[in-house]
Design a protein around this motif. Structure first.
Motif, PDB file in Angstrom:
ATOM      1  N   ASP A   1      43.960  41.096  31.243  1.00 33.71           N
ATOM      2  CA  ASP A   1      42.268  41.715  32.024  1.00 33.71           C
ATOM      3  C   ASP A   1      41.318  41.422  31.669  1.00 33.71           C
ATOM      4  OD1 ASP A   1      42.519  42.377  29.073  1.00 33.71           O
ATOM      5  OD2 ASP A   1      42.201  44.197  28.933  1.00 33.71           O
ATOM      6  N   ALA A   2      41.034  40.587  31.373  1.00 34.80           N
ATOM      7  CA  ALA A   2      39.318  39.552  31.850  1.00 34.80           C
ATOM      8  C   ALA A   2      38.718  39.995  32.557  1.00 34.80           C
ATOM      9  CB  ALA A   2      39.432  38.458  32.437  1.00 34.80           C
ATOM     10  N   HIS A   3      39.271  41.043  34.011  1.00 34.17           N
ATOM     11  CA  HIS A   3      38.549  41.386  35.072  1.00 34.17           C
ATOM     12  C   HIS A   3      37.921  43.231  34.367  1.00 34.17           C
ATOM     13  CE1 HIS A   3      42.382  42.933  35.499  1.00 34.17           C
ATOM     14  NE2 HIS A   3      41.437  43.877  35.547  1.00 34.17           N
ATOM     15  N   ARG A   4      38.372  43.133  33.519  1.00 35.46           N
ATOM     16  CA  ARG A   4      38.173  45.151  32.446  1.00 35.46           C
ATOM     17  C   ARG A   4      36.871  44.407  31.506  1.00 35.46           C
ATOM     18  NH1 ARG A   4      43.546  46.780  33.533  1.00 35.46           N
ATOM     19  NH2 ARG A   4      43.868  47.970  34.903  1.00 35.46           N
ATOM     20  N   ARG A   5      36.767  43.548  31.277  1.00 34.93           N
ATOM     21  CA  ARG A   5      36.077  42.341  30.181  1.00 34.93           C
ATOM     22  C   ARG A   5      35.278  42.322  30.204  1.00 34.93           C
ATOM     23  NH1 ARG A   5      38.876  43.049  25.702  1.00 34.93           N
ATOM     24  NH2 ARG A   5      41.014  43.514  25.644  1.00 34.93           N
ATOM     25  N   CYS A   6      34.907  41.669  31.086  1.00 35.68           N
ATOM     26  CA  CYS A   6      33.213  41.133  31.574  1.00 35.68           C
ATOM     27  C   CYS A   6      32.197  42.786  31.830  1.00 35.68           C
ATOM     28  CB  CYS A   6      33.108  40.596  32.928  1.00 35.68           C
ATOM     29  SG  CYS A   6      33.423  40.998  34.741  1.00 35.68           S
ATOM     30  N   ARG A   7      31.123  42.543  32.034  1.00 38.01           N
ATOM     31  CA  ARG A   7      30.053  43.406  32.376  1.00 38.01           C
ATOM     32  C   ARG A   7      30.150  43.738  33.647  1.00 38.01           C
ATOM     33  NH1 ARG A   7      24.103  41.765  30.418  1.00 38.01           N
ATOM     34  NH2 ARG A   7      23.779  44.180  30.955  1.00 38.01           N
ATOM     35  N   PHE A   8      30.472  42.917  34.594  1.00 38.41           N
ATOM     36  CA  PHE A   8      30.501  43.715  36.437  1.00 38.41           C
ATOM     37  C   PHE A   8      31.650  44.057  35.777  1.00 38.41           C
ATOM     38  CE2 PHE A   8      32.701  43.645  40.324  1.00 38.41           C
ATOM     39  CZ  PHE A   8      32.015  43.910  40.566  1.00 38.41           C
ATOM     40  N   GLY A   9      32.621  43.886  34.938  1.00 39.01           N
ATOM     41  CA  GLY A   9      34.422  44.932  34.751  1.00 39.01           C
ATOM     42  C   GLY A   9      34.056  45.953  34.755  1.00 39.01           C
ATOM     43  N   GLN A  10      32.809  46.252  33.549  1.00 41.66           N
ATOM     44  CA  GLN A  10      33.002  47.566  32.720  1.00 41.66           C
ATOM     45  C   GLN A  10      32.295  48.381  33.303  1.00 41.66           C
ATOM     46  OE1 GLN A  10      30.846  45.710  29.287  1.00 41.66           O
ATOM     47  NE2 GLN A  10      32.986  45.134  28.525  1.00 41.66           N
ATOM     48  N   TRP A  11      31.410  48.354  34.318  1.00 39.38           N
ATOM     49  CA  TRP A  11      30.931  48.487  36.124  1.00 39.38           C
ATOM     50  C   TRP A  11      31.199  49.814  36.026  1.00 39.38           C
ATOM     51  CZ3 TRP A  11      30.087  47.634  40.255  1.00 39.38           C
ATOM     52  CH2 TRP A  11      29.636  48.567  41.767  1.00 39.38           C
ATOM     53  N   TYR A  12      32.097  48.496  36.671  1.00 39.06           N
ATOM     54  CA  TYR A  12      32.940  49.044  37.869  1.00 39.06           C
ATOM     55  C   TYR A  12      34.303  50.313  37.547  1.00 39.06           C
ATOM     56  CZ  TYR A  12      37.018  48.967  41.414  1.00 39.06           C
ATOM     57  OH  TYR A  12      37.122  49.749  42.766  1.00 39.06           O
TER      58      TYR A  12
ATOM     59  N   ARG B   1      39.443  41.381  40.396  1.00 34.54           N
ATOM     60  CA  ARG B   1      40.780  41.138  39.654  1.00 34.54           C
ATOM     61  C   ARG B   1      40.926  39.533  40.152  1.00 34.54           C
ATOM     62  NH1 ARG B   1      45.665  44.843  37.450  1.00 34.54           N
ATOM     63  NH2 ARG B   1      46.875  42.914  36.151  1.00 34.54           N
ATOM     64  N   ASN B   2      41.332  39.041  41.332  1.00 37.61           N
ATOM     65  CA  ASN B   2      41.886  37.995  41.414  1.00 37.61           C
ATOM     66  C   ASN B   2      40.876  36.574  41.016  1.00 37.61           C
ATOM     67  OD1 ASN B   2      43.883  39.164  42.644  1.00 37.61           O
ATOM     68  ND2 ASN B   2      43.180  38.851  45.282  1.00 37.61           N
ATOM     69  N   MET B   3      39.712  37.481  41.467  1.00 35.76           N
ATOM     70  CA  MET B   3      38.657  36.336  40.873  1.00 35.76           C
ATOM     71  C   MET B   3      38.529  35.123  39.828  1.00 35.76           C
ATOM     72  SD  MET B   3      34.730  36.463  41.160  1.00 35.76           S
ATOM     73  CE  MET B   3      34.858  36.692  39.649  1.00 35.76           C
ATOM     74  N   HIS B   4      39.144  36.774  39.055  1.00 36.89           N
ATOM     75  CA  HIS B   4      39.034  37.021  37.634  1.00 36.89           C
ATOM     76  C   HIS B   4      40.445  35.374  37.230  1.00 36.89           C
ATOM     77  CE1 HIS B   4      36.136  38.126  35.468  1.00 36.89           C
ATOM     78  NE2 HIS B   4      35.680  38.649  36.095  1.00 36.89           N
ATOM     79  N   ASP B   5      41.647  35.943  37.768  1.00 37.26           N
ATOM     80  CA  ASP B   5      42.910  35.291  37.841  1.00 37.26           C
ATOM     81  C   ASP B   5      42.862  33.490  37.761  1.00 37.26           C
ATOM     82  OD1 ASP B   5      44.295  37.620  36.654  1.00 37.26           O
ATOM     83  OD2 ASP B   5      44.880  37.635  39.300  1.00 37.26           O
ATOM     84  N   CYS B   6      41.792  33.148  38.875  1.00 40.49           N
ATOM     85  CA  CYS B   6      41.943  32.688  39.280  1.00 40.49           C
ATOM     86  C   CYS B   6      41.232  31.317  37.933  1.00 40.49           C
ATOM     87  CB  CYS B   6      41.422  32.149  40.814  1.00 40.49           C
ATOM     88  SG  CYS B   6      42.266  32.576  41.741  1.00 40.49           S
ATOM     89  N   ALA B   7      39.746  31.945  37.837  1.00 40.59           N
ATOM     90  CA  ALA B   7      39.016  31.539  36.820  1.00 40.59           C
ATOM     91  C   ALA B   7      39.754  31.987  35.572  1.00 40.59           C
ATOM     92  CB  ALA B   7      38.281  32.792  36.291  1.00 40.59           C
ATOM     93  N   ARG B   8      40.232  32.026  34.690  1.00 46.44           N
ATOM     94  CA  ARG B   8      41.492  31.921  34.333  1.00 46.44           C
ATOM     95  C   ARG B   8      42.425  31.169  33.891  1.00 46.44           C
ATOM     96  NH1 ARG B   8      42.977  36.789  33.517  1.00 46.44           N
ATOM     97  NH2 ARG B   8      45.386  36.607  34.651  1.00 46.44           N
ATOM     98  N   ASN B   9      42.855  30.054  35.382  1.00 49.35           N
ATOM     99  CA  ASN B   9      43.647  29.079  35.459  1.00 49.35           C
ATOM    100  C   ASN B   9      42.497  28.037  34.901  1.00 49.35           C
ATOM    101  OD1 ASN B   9      46.013  28.222  36.426  1.00 49.35           O
ATOM    102  ND2 ASN B   9      44.826  27.369  38.390  1.00 49.35           N
ATOM    103  N   LEU B  10      41.554  28.171  35.632  1.00 50.20           N
ATOM    104  CA  LEU B  10      40.592  26.955  35.006  1.00 50.20           C
ATOM    105  C   LEU B  10      40.393  27.167  33.839  1.00 50.20           C
ATOM    106  CD1 LEU B  10      38.169  27.138  38.837  1.00 50.20           C
ATOM    107  CD2 LEU B  10      40.265  26.393  38.792  1.00 50.20           C
TER     108      LEU B  10
END
Length: 299
Positions: A53-64, A86-95
């Motif tokens: 759930d990284a997309h909810r934990r970044c500052r952008f995600g918390q704002w969203y 969310r898709n962007m964070h999924d791809c970033a997590r893979n990297l």
């Protein structure tokens, strides 16, 4: 299906939302810089970026997740932004996992991340551009949009109609006997009628329906993802709301009432935008001829 309405944003709300978007974009850019440091310099990644759930934990995600504005939360572009983020964070997590494991990053994985990054950025900048356009092109009296940008916007919607992505309805209304109000009660009273009538429209329309001040007392409404029957029903509700107004004249106890005549049509795949405007204009004049305070569906 035509969704239930909610309040159209005021100019002040739009400006506040633009400021929020600017801060969110800045937070995203800071996150991206930190990501590059991990990928290039191999410094340890933030633990949160490795979670599902990284997309909810970044500052952008918390704002969203905590945006207070109802009109922004329910805007279609804002909803699609969540998926892109969310898709962007999924791809970033893979990297990040590849780097943590000491593995090389395949070009295909990097390309996929960049594609999702571009899509996410496109979504948020398009949203910001729309709100900026509303602020810059608002009629100072009524808050409706001016005719600047009308044709370009309708051509964008027409392109989507031609590709089968959506339907799009047009409604043109003209306030009945408006000249008589100006002549009898003065232009300040006429201005109050215009402002109050646009507020009636805004209260019943979605935030992505656009109201343009097409003439002095004429307003053109563009309603994406709306069928002809839905548009007719909405026009009837708008007509009832305008007719139900009781507008107090400045400096007197005189209560003004006003009605409006409506034309309704669709953007058609086979017809130019200008033809659709001509059709809805003719339908509105048919409503005038039919006795005013009514809705006529055109070709």
């Amino acid at each position: 299906m035509y969704e239930p309405p909610f309040a159209t944003p005021t100019r002040q709300q739009l400006q506040s939302t633009i400021a929020e978007l600017d801060q969110a974009i800045y937070n995203h850019e800071q996150w991206y810089k930190s990501l590059l440091r991990v990928l290039i310099s191999h410094v340890p990644a933030e633990t949160a970026d490795l979670l599902p759930d990284a997309h909810r934990r970044c500052r952008f995600g918390q704002w969203y997740e905590n945006v207070p504005s109802a009109f922004l939360r329910q805007h279609p572009a804002f909803l699609s932004l969540q998926h892109a983020h969310r898709n962007m964070h999924d791809c970033a997590r893979n990297l990040l996992q590849l780097v943590a494991n000491g593995s090389a990053i395949p070009p295909s994985s990097l390309d996929l991340f960049e594609n999702t990054l571009d899509k996410m950025r496109l979504e948020i900048h398009a949203l910001r551009h729309e709100f900026m356009e509303r602020v810059q092109n608002q009629d100072p009296l009524t808050g409706a949009l001016t005719r600047i940008g009308l044709l370009s916007w309708l051509r964008e919607q027409h392109s989507l109609v031609q590709r089968g992505v959506q339907t799009c309805a047009l409604v043109l209304l003209d306030l009945d006997h408006f000249k008589d109000i100006n002549d009898r009660y003065g232009h300040p009273a006429g201005d109050r009628v215009l402002v109050s009538s646009v507020q009636c429209l805004q209260a019943l329309l979605r935030p992505y329906d656009k109201i343009y001040r097409y003439g002095g007392e004429e307003f053109l409404i563009c309603m994406p993802s709306t069928t002809l029957e839905e548009a007719r029903c909405v026009a009837e509700r708008l007509r009832d709301s305008i007719a139900a107004q009781r507008i107090l004249c400045d400096g007197s106890d005189q209560m003004l009432q006003v009605t409006a005549s409506f034309g309704v049509t669709m953007l058609d795949q086979s017809l130019a935008v200008e033809d659709a405007i001509d059709h809805v204009d003719k339908a509105m004049y048919e409503a005038k001829t039919a006795g005013r305070n009514c809705v006529v569906v055109g070709a």
